[in-house]
Design a protein around this motif. Structure first.
Motif, PDB file in Angstrom:
ATOM      1  N   ARG A 118       0.839  -1.192   0.000  1.00  0.00           N
ATOM      2  CA  ARG A 118       0.000   0.000   0.000  1.00  0.00           C
ATOM      3  C   ARG A 118       0.877   1.245   0.000  1.00  0.00           C
ATOM      4  NH1 ARG A 118      -3.875  -1.801   4.886  1.00  0.00           N
ATOM      5  NH2 ARG A 118      -1.834  -1.768   5.871  1.00  0.00           N
ATOM      6  N   PRO A 119       0.334   2.349  -0.446  1.00  0.00           N
ATOM      7  CA  PRO A 119       1.108   3.606  -0.381  1.00  0.00           C
ATOM      8  C   PRO A 119       1.437   3.954   1.069  1.00  0.00           C
ATOM      9  CG  PRO A 119      -0.838   3.849  -1.772  1.00  0.00           C
ATOM     10  CD  PRO A 119      -0.983   2.539  -1.073  1.00  0.00           C
ATOM     11  N   ASP A 120       2.545   4.644   1.275  1.00  0.00           N
ATOM     12  CA  ASP A 120       2.890   5.091   2.617  1.00  0.00           C
ATOM     13  C   ASP A 120       1.829   6.058   3.136  1.00  0.00           C
ATOM     14  OD1 ASP A 120       5.245   3.641   2.586  1.00  0.00           O
ATOM     15  OD2 ASP A 120       6.422   5.318   1.771  1.00  0.00           O
ATOM     16  N   PRO A 121       1.487   5.979   4.416  1.00  0.00           N
ATOM     17  CA  PRO A 121       0.519   6.920   4.988  1.00  0.00           C
ATOM     18  C   PRO A 121       1.000   8.357   4.844  1.00  0.00           C
ATOM     19  CG  PRO A 121       0.936   5.087   6.494  1.00  0.00           C
ATOM     20  CD  PRO A 121       1.970   4.994   5.403  1.00  0.00           C
ATOM     21  N   LEU A 122       0.062   9.285   4.803  1.00  0.00           N
ATOM     22  CA  LEU A 122       0.410  10.696   4.675  1.00  0.00           C
ATOM     23  C   LEU A 122       1.005  11.248   5.973  1.00  0.00           C
ATOM     24  CD1 LEU A 122      -2.655  12.045   2.648  1.00  0.00           C
ATOM     25  CD2 LEU A 122      -0.390  11.416   1.799  1.00  0.00           C
ATOM     26  N   ILE A 123       0.791  10.549   7.084  1.00  0.00           N
ATOM     27  CA  ILE A 123       1.386  10.935   8.364  1.00  0.00           C
ATOM     28  C   ILE A 123       2.236   9.766   8.852  1.00  0.00           C
ATOM     29  CG2 ILE A 123       0.972  11.634  10.746  1.00  0.00           C
ATOM     30  CD1 ILE A 123      -1.622  12.861   9.917  1.00  0.00           C
ATOM     31  N   SER A 124       3.517  10.007   9.073  1.00  0.00           N
ATOM     32  CA  SER A 124       4.403   8.935   9.527  1.00  0.00           C
ATOM     33  C   SER A 124       4.102   8.576  10.987  1.00  0.00           C
ATOM     34  CB  SER A 124       5.874   9.365   9.382  1.00  0.00           C
ATOM     35  OG  SER A 124       6.129  10.533  10.144  1.00  0.00           O
ATOM     36  N   ARG A 125       4.484   7.365  11.358  1.00  0.00           N
ATOM     37  CA  ARG A 125       4.141   6.845  12.696  1.00  0.00           C
ATOM     38  C   ARG A 125       4.706   7.717  13.816  1.00  0.00           C
ATOM     39  NH1 ARG A 125       2.927   5.760  16.862  1.00  0.00           N
ATOM     40  NH2 ARG A 125       2.217   3.801  17.821  1.00  0.00           N
ATOM     41  N   ASP A 126       5.855   8.330  13.620  1.00  0.00           N
ATOM     42  CA  ASP A 126       6.438   9.144  14.686  1.00  0.00           C
ATOM     43  C   ASP A 126       5.716  10.478  14.871  1.00  0.00           C
ATOM     44  OD1 ASP A 126       7.363  10.004  12.176  1.00  0.00           O
ATOM     45  OD2 ASP A 126       9.088  10.993  13.078  1.00  0.00           O
ATOM     46  N   MET A 127       4.763  10.786  13.984  1.00  0.00           N
ATOM     47  CA  MET A 127       3.977  12.019  14.107  1.00  0.00           C
ATOM     48  C   MET A 127       2.543  11.723  14.561  1.00  0.00           C
ATOM     49  SD  MET A 127       5.868  14.660  13.380  1.00  0.00           S
ATOM     50  CE  MET A 127       5.002  16.010  12.586  1.00  0.00           C
ATOM     51  N   ILE A 128       2.325  10.507  15.046  1.00  0.00           N
ATOM     52  CA  ILE A 128       1.012  10.127  15.566  1.00  0.00           C
ATOM     53  C   ILE A 128       1.122   9.994  17.084  1.00  0.00           C
ATOM     54  CG2 ILE A 128      -0.816   8.397  15.537  1.00  0.00           C
ATOM     55  CD1 ILE A 128      -0.016   7.707  12.700  1.00  0.00           C
ATOM     56  N   PHE A 129       0.261  10.707  17.805  1.00  0.00           N
ATOM     57  CA  PHE A 129       0.361  10.783  19.262  1.00  0.00           C
ATOM     58  C   PHE A 129      -0.934  10.288  19.899  1.00  0.00           C
ATOM     59  CE2 PHE A 129       3.024  14.019  17.334  1.00  0.00           C
ATOM     60  CZ  PHE A 129       4.239  13.823  17.961  1.00  0.00           C
ATOM     61  N   GLY A 130      -0.782   9.349  20.822  1.00  0.00           N
ATOM     62  CA  GLY A 130      -1.933   8.823  21.539  1.00  0.00           C
ATOM     63  C   GLY A 130      -2.253   9.670  22.755  1.00  0.00           C
ATOM     64  N   ILE A 131      -3.496  10.125  22.848  1.00  0.00           N
ATOM     65  CA  ILE A 131      -3.954  10.938  23.974  1.00  0.00           C
ATOM     66  C   ILE A 131      -4.892  10.090  24.839  1.00  0.00           C
ATOM     67  CG2 ILE A 131      -5.129  13.055  24.657  1.00  0.00           C
ATOM     68  CD1 ILE A 131      -2.561  13.512  23.025  1.00  0.00           C
ATOM     69  N   PRO A 132      -4.582   9.905  26.115  1.00  0.00           N
ATOM     70  CA  PRO A 132      -5.512   9.186  26.988  1.00  0.00           C
ATOM     71  C   PRO A 132      -6.870   9.895  27.003  1.00  0.00           C
ATOM     72  CG  PRO A 132      -3.375   9.389  28.050  1.00  0.00           C
ATOM     73  CD  PRO A 132      -3.335  10.267  26.838  1.00  0.00           C
ATOM     74  N   ALA A 133      -7.868   9.272  26.438  1.00  0.00           N
ATOM     75  CA  ALA A 133      -9.228   9.809  26.365  1.00  0.00           C
ATOM     76  C   ALA A 133     -10.118   8.694  25.827  1.00  0.00           C
ATOM     77  CB  ALA A 133      -9.292  11.030  25.452  1.00  0.00           C
ATOM     78  N   ARG A 134     -11.377   8.698  26.223  1.00  0.00           N
ATOM     79  CA  ARG A 134     -12.258   7.659  25.681  1.00  0.00           C
ATOM     80  C   ARG A 134     -13.720   8.108  25.710  1.00  0.00           C
ATOM     81  NH1 ARG A 134     -11.503   2.299  24.605  1.00  0.00           N
ATOM     82  NH2 ARG A 134      -9.413   3.073  24.178  1.00  0.00           N
TER      83      ARG A 134
END
Length: 313
Positions: free
Chosen positions: A124-140
């Motif tokens: 598949r094509p590479d995502p437009l946002i790389s994994r190191d620019m994805i941040f998990g925020i504790p929330a639900r």
């Protein structure tokens, strides 16, 4: 206001309706003088680094060759490939994605579908946002829209600092079940505005409020990815038309063949990704109807991409 000005222009004699399609290689102009039924058209080379720069050149040539009067323009409709070309050429804005902690791989996992499921070499094509620019925020947020855990604003502050340090220009906020209740996304967006007012921020619920996290998140990412280029382009378009004395405000074709104004186009950029393509398909559909054909395959070859459409009925 612009409707009144356009009406005055028509009342003064000429009534020009202009359609402009800006691609990666050419700008195509078609001008109709409604009172006489006269049609004028021409093609001008574009500047890839500054799409739309030759708009004034085209309008000047129409005036010199065809007697076109910009001040008597009552309608200006515009299709463009700026958005889709930005994605194809990977020239969009560097983005960060804020999502729920534990769901940082939603873009990479997608729907686990491959373009060719039987090929061992398919990718598949590479995502437009790389994994190191994805941040998990504790929330639900629960599926029914009730809140299980409020967003951790300390984590938001830390993520904003990391996004800025990594060169992001904008942030996409995409949380679970935001289509049902967008309150958490809205609160995080407000916090980001206070922490980094120079960032542009889009939430998944404001761009595409539909169920399923991947589809909603990826659509919001596309909107943010093309936003600076499309917004800057539309601002320049309005300034150029004002400078040329065109009273009609530009209307933009949407991916579904409808129309929106420039202000909406700057916010909902994703709705005009297939703007130029849709214009051609709508025109081909009209032509097919005149010819009595109800099953048509169209091919639109541009300088960056080739577009196919199947029209039935």
């Amino acid at each position: 206001m612009d409707g009144g000005i356009a009406t005055d222009a028509a009342r003064n004699g000429a009534d020009w309706k202009v359609g402009v399609d800006i691609g990666g290689t050419f700008i195509d102009f078609c001008a109709l003088e409604a009172n006489s039924g006269r049609v004028a058209s021409l093609k001008v080379l574009t500047t890839p680094e500054d799409p739309g720069a030759e708009l004034m050149t085209g309008l000047t040539l129409l005036a010199e060759r065809e007697g076109f009067d910009p001040t008597h323009t009552t309608r200006f409709v515009h299709g463009t490939t700026v958005g889709i070309n930005t994605i194809i050429q990977r020239k969009g804005a560097p983005l960060a994605l804020f999502t729920n902690a534990g769901f940082e791989d939603v873009i990479e996992l997608a729907r686990l579908r491959m373009p060719d499921m039987y090929s061992l070499f398919c990718s598949r094509p590479d995502p437009l946002i790389s994994r190191d620019m994805i941040f998990g925020i504790p929330a639900r947020m629960r599926a029914d829209g009730s809140e299980s855990q409020a967003p951790d604003m300390a984590a938001v502050k830390s993520a904003v600092a990391a996004a800025k340090a990594n060169g992001a220009q904008g942030i996409i906020v995409a949380f679970l079940h935001a289509w049902r209740n967008a309150a958490q996304e809205a609160s995080v967006k407000a916090a980001i505005a206070g922490l980094a007012p120079d960032f542009f921020v889009f939430t998944s619920a404001e761009v595409w409020p539909v169920i399923r996290e991947y589809e909603r998140s990826s659509t919001a990412i596309l909107n943010g990815y093309v936003h600076p280029r499309v917004s800057g382009y539309l601002t320049a378009l309005e300034e150029r038309l004002n400078g040329r004395g065109v009273p009609a405000r530009p209307m933009l074709t949407k991916s579904n063949g409808g129309l929106m104004n420039a202000a909406e186009g700057k916010r909902a950029c994703v709705n005009m990704l297939l703007s130029g393509t849709a214009s051609g398909v709508i025109g081909a559909s009209w032509l097919a109807r005149q010819a009595g054909e109800d099953k048509v395959l169209t091919l639109d070859i541009g300088g960056t991409s080739a577009d196919f459409a199947l029209i039935i009925g």
